[in-house]
Design an enzyme around this catalytic site. Sequence first.
Site, PDB file in Angstrom:
ATOM      1  N   GLY A  15       0.781  -1.228   0.000  1.00  0.00           N
ATOM      2  CA  GLY A  15       0.000   0.000   0.000  1.00  0.00           C
ATOM      3  C   GLY A  15       0.816   1.282   0.000  1.00  0.00           C
ATOM      4  N   ARG A  69     -13.749 -15.783  -7.953  1.00  0.00           N
ATOM      5  CA  ARG A  69     -13.432 -14.413  -8.376  1.00  0.00           C
ATOM      6  C   ARG A  69     -14.691 -13.588  -8.670  1.00  0.00           C
ATOM      7  NH1 ARG A  69     -13.127 -11.382 -12.049  1.00  0.00           N
ATOM      8  NH2 ARG A  69     -14.108 -12.896 -13.412  1.00  0.00           N
ATOM      9  N   ASN A 111      -5.847   2.824 -12.901  1.00  0.00           N
ATOM     10  CA  ASN A 111      -4.879   1.838 -12.413  1.00  0.00           C
ATOM     11  C   ASN A 111      -3.471   2.406 -12.544  1.00  0.00           C
ATOM     12  OD1 ASN A 111      -3.884  -0.863 -11.694  1.00  0.00           O
ATOM     13  ND2 ASN A 111      -3.240  -1.007 -13.836  1.00  0.00           N
ATOM     14  N   HIS A 113       0.400   1.307 -13.143  1.00  0.00           N
ATOM     15  CA  HIS A 113       1.194   0.172 -13.627  1.00  0.00           C
ATOM     16  C   HIS A 113       2.673   0.556 -13.581  1.00  0.00           C
ATOM     17  CE1 HIS A 113       1.928  -3.558 -15.729  1.00  0.00           C
ATOM     18  NE2 HIS A 113       2.810  -2.897 -16.453  1.00  0.00           N
ATOM     19  N   GLU A 184       5.778   6.460  -9.593  1.00  0.00           N
ATOM     20  CA  GLU A 184       4.433   6.081  -9.140  1.00  0.00           C
ATOM     21  C   GLU A 184       3.860   7.037  -8.095  1.00  0.00           C
ATOM     22  OE1 GLU A 184       3.603   1.906  -8.412  1.00  0.00           O
ATOM     23  OE2 GLU A 184       5.514   1.353  -9.282  1.00  0.00           O
TER      24      GLU A 184
HETATM   25  C1  GAR Z   1       3.089  -1.045  -7.445  1.00  0.00           C
HETATM   26  O1  GAR Z   1       4.396  -1.052  -7.970  1.00  0.00           O
HETATM   27  C2  GAR Z   1       2.083  -1.031  -8.570  1.00  0.00           C
HETATM   28  O2  GAR Z   1       2.469  -0.244  -9.654  1.00  0.00           O
HETATM   29  C3  GAR Z   1       2.052  -2.494  -8.940  1.00  0.00           C
HETATM   30  O3  GAR Z   1       2.063  -3.158  -7.701  1.00  0.00           O
HETATM   31  C4  GAR Z   1       2.806  -2.383  -6.757  1.00  0.00           C
HETATM   32  C5  GAR Z   1       1.981  -2.213  -5.508  1.00  0.00           C
HETATM   33  O4  GAR Z   1       2.743  -1.603  -4.499  1.00  0.00           O
HETATM   34  N1  GAR Z   1       0.911  -2.808  -9.728  1.00  0.00           N
HETATM   35  C6  GAR Z   1       0.930  -3.699 -10.717  1.00  0.00           C
HETATM   36  O5  GAR Z   1       1.911  -4.357 -10.992  1.00  0.00           O
HETATM   37  C7  GAR Z   1      -0.377  -3.854 -11.470  1.00  0.00           C
HETATM   38  N2  GAR Z   1      -0.167  -4.533 -12.712  1.00  0.00           N
HETATM   39  P1  GAR Z   1       2.046  -0.867  -3.274  1.00  0.00           P
HETATM   40  O6  GAR Z   1       1.072  -1.856  -2.639  1.00  0.00           O
HETATM   41  O7  GAR Z   1       3.197  -0.573  -2.356  1.00  0.00           O
HETATM   42  O8  GAR Z   1       1.373   0.359  -3.778  1.00  0.00           O
END
Ligand code: GAR
Length: 206
Positions: A15, A69, A111, A113, A184
């Site tokens: 998170g 799901r 989303n 990515h 991000e």
């Molecule tokens: C993040 O790097 C996000 O971009 C990735 O998961 C991680 C979650 O980290 N998402 C994906 O790969 C979706 N395809 P977080 O829980 O620390 O935010």
Amino acid sequence: MQDKIRIAVLCSGGGTNFQALLNAQEAGLIPDGEVVLAVCDHAGAFVLERAKRAGVPAAVFDRNEIPDRAEREAKILALLQRERIGLAVFAGFMTILSEKFTSAFQGRAVNIHPALLPSFGGRGMYGLHVHEAVLKAGVKVTGATVHYVTDVCDGGPIIAQRAVEVKEGDTPLVLQKRVMREAEWVILPEAVEEVCKKLKGASYGK
Ligand code: GAR
């Protein structure tokens, strides 16, 4: 003018992106939206601790407890509708949702990515797998993308992107951290505010 857009953040793990949104909100950088709910599909996820600390209500739909799901998705969709959620933010949420969900939240789900889409996206491309693929391909630049969620996995219209350098000797973990820190955590709050502002504008006068 309409109230702030009610935001739900859907996460499965640590998170840090959820935290970046809360920090931006605290700093006044998301004036048109408010994070009112965290949704998680993994009971042990650290994001739940973050939500608790911040006083944000959290709902858990654990993958082991609700293995089906479609059933999990129906429960999540019902909750978001009940809570009058205006924007669903997917921040490391590992359940891929069906057309039923994406059409209900068309233009109201985004989303993050961890790569520059359309490269290194699609099914199986999540978390560290993405950074492993980037390093294997030998590209010199990677980054992050925020896009609208559609029924094409990682294929929705792009809202924001930021490039990050791949450095000599990077491991997937080192690269993941750099992409999170430099891209991000920066573009997700910015994109969320941009979309909230648009959604507020669109509903004004209705
Ligand atoms: C993040 O790097 C996000 O971009 C990735 O998961 C991680 C979650 O980290 N998402 C994906 O790969 C979706 N395809 P977080 O829980 O620390 O935010």
